[in-house]
Design a protein around this motif. Structure first.
Motif, PDB file in Angstrom:
ATOM      1  N   LYS A   1      -7.631  -3.718   6.395  1.00 16.84           N
ATOM      2  CA  LYS A   1      -6.925  -4.707   5.584  1.00 16.84           C
ATOM      3  C   LYS A   1      -7.428  -6.109   5.887  1.00 16.84           C
ATOM      4  O   LYS A   1      -7.446  -6.543   7.033  1.00 16.84           O
ATOM      5  CB  LYS A   1      -5.424  -4.654   5.884  1.00 16.84           C
ATOM      6  CG  LYS A   1      -4.772  -3.354   5.514  1.00 16.84           C
ATOM      7  CD  LYS A   1      -3.301  -3.387   5.917  1.00 16.84           C
ATOM      8  CE  LYS A   1      -2.801  -1.969   6.174  1.00 16.84           C
ATOM      9  NZ  LYS A   1      -1.518  -1.951   6.878  1.00 16.84           N
TER      10      LYS A   1
ATOM     11  N   ASN B   1      -5.285  -1.537  11.869  1.00 21.88           N
ATOM     12  CA  ASN B   1      -5.109  -2.310  10.659  1.00 21.88           C
ATOM     13  C   ASN B   1      -5.856  -1.690   9.483  1.00 21.88           C
ATOM     14  O   ASN B   1      -6.447  -2.398   8.679  1.00 21.88           O
ATOM     15  CB  ASN B   1      -5.575  -3.744  10.896  1.00 21.88           C
ATOM     16  CG  ASN B   1      -4.858  -4.716  10.006  1.00 21.88           C
ATOM     17  OD1 ASN B   1      -3.724  -4.465   9.600  1.00 21.88           O
ATOM     18  ND2 ASN B   1      -5.504  -5.793   9.663  1.00 21.88           N
ATOM     19  N   THR B   2      -5.832  -0.398   9.429  1.00 16.00           N
ATOM     20  CA  THR B   2      -6.560   0.265   8.349  1.00 16.00           C
ATOM     21  C   THR B   2      -5.657   1.230   7.600  1.00 16.00           C
ATOM     22  O   THR B   2      -4.577   1.569   8.053  1.00 16.00           O
ATOM     23  CB  THR B   2      -7.740   1.089   8.898  1.00 16.00           C
ATOM     24  OG1 THR B   2      -7.232   2.083   9.767  1.00 16.00           O
ATOM     25  CG2 THR B   2      -8.732   0.214   9.614  1.00 16.00           C
TER      26      THR B   2
ATOM     27  N   LYS C   1      -8.062 -10.158   3.638  1.00 16.62           N
ATOM     28  CA  LYS C   1      -7.904 -10.865   2.364  1.00 16.62           C
ATOM     29  C   LYS C   1      -9.219 -11.414   1.825  1.00 16.62           C
ATOM     30  O   LYS C   1      -9.304 -11.832   0.678  1.00 16.62           O
ATOM     31  CB  LYS C   1      -6.911 -12.035   2.543  1.00 16.62           C
ATOM     32  CG  LYS C   1      -5.505 -11.582   2.936  1.00 16.62           C
ATOM     33  CD  LYS C   1      -4.672 -11.282   1.717  1.00 16.62           C
ATOM     34  CE  LYS C   1      -3.482 -10.422   2.085  1.00 16.62           C
ATOM     35  NZ  LYS C   1      -2.206 -11.035   1.997  1.00 16.62           N
TER      36      LYS C   1
ATOM     37  N   ILE D   1      -7.892  -6.387  -1.136  1.00 17.20           N
ATOM     38  CA  ILE D   1      -6.937  -5.711  -0.248  1.00 17.20           C
ATOM     39  C   ILE D   1      -7.577  -5.481   1.108  1.00 17.20           C
ATOM     40  O   ILE D   1      -6.957  -5.667   2.142  1.00 17.20           O
ATOM     41  CB  ILE D   1      -6.503  -4.366  -0.850  1.00 17.20           C
ATOM     42  CG1 ILE D   1      -5.730  -4.585  -2.147  1.00 17.20           C
ATOM     43  CG2 ILE D   1      -5.642  -3.610   0.141  1.00 17.20           C
ATOM     44  CD1 ILE D   1      -5.343  -3.291  -2.812  1.00 17.20           C
ATOM     45  N   GLY D   2      -8.809  -5.083   1.113  1.00 15.20           N
ATOM     46  CA  GLY D   2      -9.457  -4.820   2.390  1.00 15.20           C
ATOM     47  C   GLY D   2     -10.907  -4.431   2.206  1.00 15.20           C
ATOM     48  O   GLY D   2     -11.410  -4.350   1.086  1.00 15.20           O
TER      49      GLY D   2
ATOM     50  N   LEU E   1       0.816  -1.191   0.000  1.00 11.64           N
ATOM     51  CA  LEU E   1       0.000   0.000   0.000  1.00 11.64           C
ATOM     52  C   LEU E   1       0.852   1.244   0.000  1.00 11.64           C
ATOM     53  O   LEU E   1       1.857   1.316   0.663  1.00 11.64           O
ATOM     54  CB  LEU E   1      -0.903  -0.033   1.215  1.00 11.64           C
ATOM     55  CG  LEU E   1      -1.752  -1.285   1.180  1.00 11.64           C
ATOM     56  CD1 LEU E   1      -2.431  -1.502   2.489  1.00 11.64           C
ATOM     57  CD2 LEU E   1      -2.758  -1.196   0.066  1.00 11.64           C
TER      58      LEU E   1
END
Lengths: 189, 189
Positions: B129, B103-104, B131, B179-180, A88
DNA sequence: TTGACACCCACACAAATGTGTGGTATACTC
DNA sequence: GAGTATACCACACATTTGTGTGGGTGTCAA
């Protein structure tokens, strides 16, 4: 397309260890404070700052980061996305999203009357308190029945009135007073 | 109707000069590197680092920032989301509006392809994020041409594909990876 | 074999940076 | 008047941090 600002450029391969160092730097930059050389050494288990310098030089040479001389924490990432594993691009990520906070209040949007302006039922509207607003501004208005509503202010020629952003809703020509102006919309998924 | 509710905690007032110092810090944090004390002094025209310390102490006391001791550039803002940084928020009805932060990452939306979902050009999308995602989730997807795009995931029967929220845009059946997942939309006016 | 590179270390030094301890002055409240 | 907050200053000091110089190992290709 709903693409996003992400620069693409040919990637130079990184070794596993370089990858690990870069990952740590990205984490820290994501937390809004790039690491110092010694912090990197500590994290990686290196005993010497010279080792870190070797890594930073390699990462810089390969185009993953920039550095500013004699500046503490002067590491800046360069964005890129590699094929396969997404990397990213932190450079294009908003470092921080500022939400107005001073002299504001928040209200939860009810209904669909502003949907054409992208404001949906359940959104949080952040309103900055002010008594006046310009033509076209979205404002929180207090109607004479004590109801608060979010609408677009129209101050064309005659008497100001309120306009919904949804063709199903007619303009409101009743008396109203301006409570504040919309400065942010926040939505949760 | 768009309506109602709200409380918002009154902010502790800042003086004009304190405001100016805070603004500078915000700018720098936005550029991903908080300023040093001497950088602030230079910007503000102060001749002494002690003056800056007085300001930082005041801003900290009033709840606008936190500091970490003996750490260069150890200034962290409160009241804004700094990717990864704890604490956002400002009150709304239940207490405060929280924006996901762990986690962003955040991306700026380009284009109109998700406009029917109320996501507009220029909006900030906060992505957690991950998968995988469920059918109907709005996700950030990496296409094979290295483009990142924000679309709705469809996992009906056959092969998963991406769907825009705008009739003018056709579904995307190309290869992609997740990706998320979209967790917040933030818009500024 | 030479060279380039990845991969480590030690240590010294200078610059950047945060901190501490004093000042001065004004304004406001109790 | 005492207390508190704002709004500045000077200067010394310790720590943090970046840099410089020098050393070492191994691998791999030319």
């Amino acid at each position: 397309m709903c693409g996003i600002l992400l620069p693409m450029k040919p990637q130079v391969e990184l070794t596993a260890k370089q990858e690990k160092v870069l990952k740590f730097i990205r984490e820290r930059v994501g937390e809004n404070l790039p690491p110092t050389i010694r912090e990197i050494a500590g994290e990686m288990g290196f005993a010497s700052t010279g080792t870190v310098r070797d890594y930073l030089a390699a990462l810089q040479r390969k185009g993953y980061l920039k550095r500013e001389n004699n500046k503490s924490r002067g590491i800046a990432l360069i964005g890129s996305i590699a094929a396969g594993e997404p990397k990213l691009a932190y450079e294009d990520i908003e470092g921080y999203v500022e939400i107005a906070r001073e002299n504001t209040f928040a209200l939860k949007v009810k209904g669909e009357s502003m949907i054409d302006a992208g404001i949906m039922d359940g959104d949080i509207a952040v309103i900055r308190k002010q008594k006046t607003a310009d033509n076209g501004d979205i404002i929180a208005a207090l109607l004479d029945n004590n109801e608060v509503t979010l609408k677009r202010l129209k101050t064309g020629g005659g008497k100001p009135f309120l306009e919904a952003a949804n063709k199903k809703y007619p303009p409101i020509h009743k008396e109203f007073s301006i409570i504040g102006k919309l400065v942010n919309i926040v939505r949760k998924y």
